[in-house]
Enzyme design. Structure first.
Site: not given
Ligand code: TYM
Length: 336
Positions: A203, A117, A200
């Site tokens: 966005k 980031k 991956k």
């Molecule tokens: P976020 O919002 O970036 O993504 C949400 C979920 O989607 C999964 N993901 C992917 N999995 C496989 N391949 C990809 N290309 C891919 N892109 C996204 C992420 O691994 C995620 O599971 N920090 C987290 C949100 C969060 C969270 C939590 C998750 C906040 N608090 C507590 C679990 C428990 C996040 O930014 O995910």
């Protein structure tokens, strides 16, 4: 399972930073839907986390609502799981404050997602970004969850959640928190690749490299036909370069096993035509996404239904969070 047998707790969330994509689906959502059958599940829209990128007040609720709609459209069931907005649970913010007192600058600065980031947006290195892992630990531990369905990119955050749980437990000589584990597919945590050949899906790789659950068939076809490939294998059974491996990963996600085997065999015999593979992938992708897109439109039209779900989720999530916060305040030494 009867109610008096305590079920294991599952918790996960997704940030409302845009429409959900295939990475979110195969990394997380698909497991949310499966796990709700067996476990005591808490799934939220991470609308505190989204403040790190400073959404406008006009966008905040609309974005969060859109994720809720997509949760429901893929099959999350408010009768089975507790589905809520993170910001409806201020207890999370209190637990975040407690964890921050025992989180150290060095360990937070070393987190890969933080370093990414900082590189992407050097003018917005705020404290919320730095302490992202403690807020995530609070999200999970506020319900004492033991299983967290996430994609591969969240592995390090889960490790840190265990660190903060353990640190709290040993500091206060208590066993308040469990040590939660990330849950993926039987083969491990999933990473869905971007269409541009590297990285991956998400966005940060750009709209053209990402297939959203809201993409219309013509958009999906166009994106897939433009996906990166190469001029083809030159030796039998050659190892696939990353961009070709990525096309096969997407094929494995949405196509039948025979289809994957068919193209794999052509590849190994140096007879593959990537145009054919992409056409098949595009059709299978449309067949997969289109019913979800339709369902998103239907669910999104029922404003009253959504409001009921939001209110009910808030109430159920708060009951669980209140229990944990009372216990935490007690062991820290605040007056009961
Ligand atoms: P976020 O919002 O970036 O993504 C949400 C979920 O989607 C999964 N993901 C992917 N999995 C496989 N391949 C990809 N290309 C891919 N892109 C996204 C992420 O691994 C995620 O599971 N920090 C987290 C949100 C969060 C969270 C939590 C998750 C906040 N608090 C507590 C679990 C428990 C996040 O930014 O995910």
């Amino acid at each position: 399972m009867t109610d008096n047998i305590k079920r294991e707790v599952v918790c996960s969330g997704i940030r409302p930073t845009g429409n959900l994509h295939l990475g979110n689906y195969f990394g997380a959502l698909r497991n949310f839907v499966k796990l709700q059958e067996q476990y005591d599940c808490y799934f939220f829209v991470a609308d505190y986390h989204s403040l790190t990128t400073h959404p406008t007040p006009g966008n905040l609720y609309q974005n969060a609502r859109q994720i809720l709609v997509q949760y429901l459209a893929v099959g999350l069931d408010p009768e089975r799981a507790t589905i809520y907005f993170q910001s409806d649970l201020p207890q999370t913010a209190e637990l975040y404050l407690f964890f921050n007192m025992n989180a150290y600058l060095g360990e937070l600065e070393r987190v890969t997602s933080f370093k990414d980031k900082v590189r992407q947006n050097p003018n917005n290195v705020n404290a919320g970004l730095l302490t992202y892992p403690t807020l995530m630990a609070a999200d999970i531990l506020i319900h004492k969850a033991t299983r967290v369905p996430v994609g591969k990119d969240q592995e390090q955050h889960l490790e840190m959640t265990r660190t903060y749980a353990q640190r709290f437990n040993s500091m206060y000589g208590s066993e308040v928190f469990p040590l939660p584990q990330a849950v993926g597919s039987p083969a491990g945590l999933v990473k869905i690749p971007a269409l541009n050949g590297s990285g991956k899906m998400g966005k940060s790789e750009g709209e053209a490299s990402t297939i959203f659950l809201t993409d219309e068939p013509s958009v999906i076809r166009k994106k897939i036909m433009k996906a990166k490939s190469d001029s083809g294998p030159t030796e039998m059974n050659q190892k696939k370069p990353e961009e070709i491996e990525n096309l096969f990963s997407l094929l494995k996600a949405v196509s039948k096993l025979e289809t994957v085997e068919y193209f794999d065999d052509l590849y190994n015999r140096c007879q593959i035509r990537y145009g054919d593979l992409k056409k098949q992938l595009a059709e299978d992708m449309v067949a997969f996404v289109e019913p979800l897109r339709q369902r998103i439109l239907e669910v999104g039209a029922d404003e009253e239904g959504l409001r009921r779900i939001i209110d009910r989720g808030k109430e159920k999530a708060r009951a669980s969070a209140d229990r944990t916060i009372a216990e935490v305040r007690h062991v820290i030494g605040y007056r009961d």
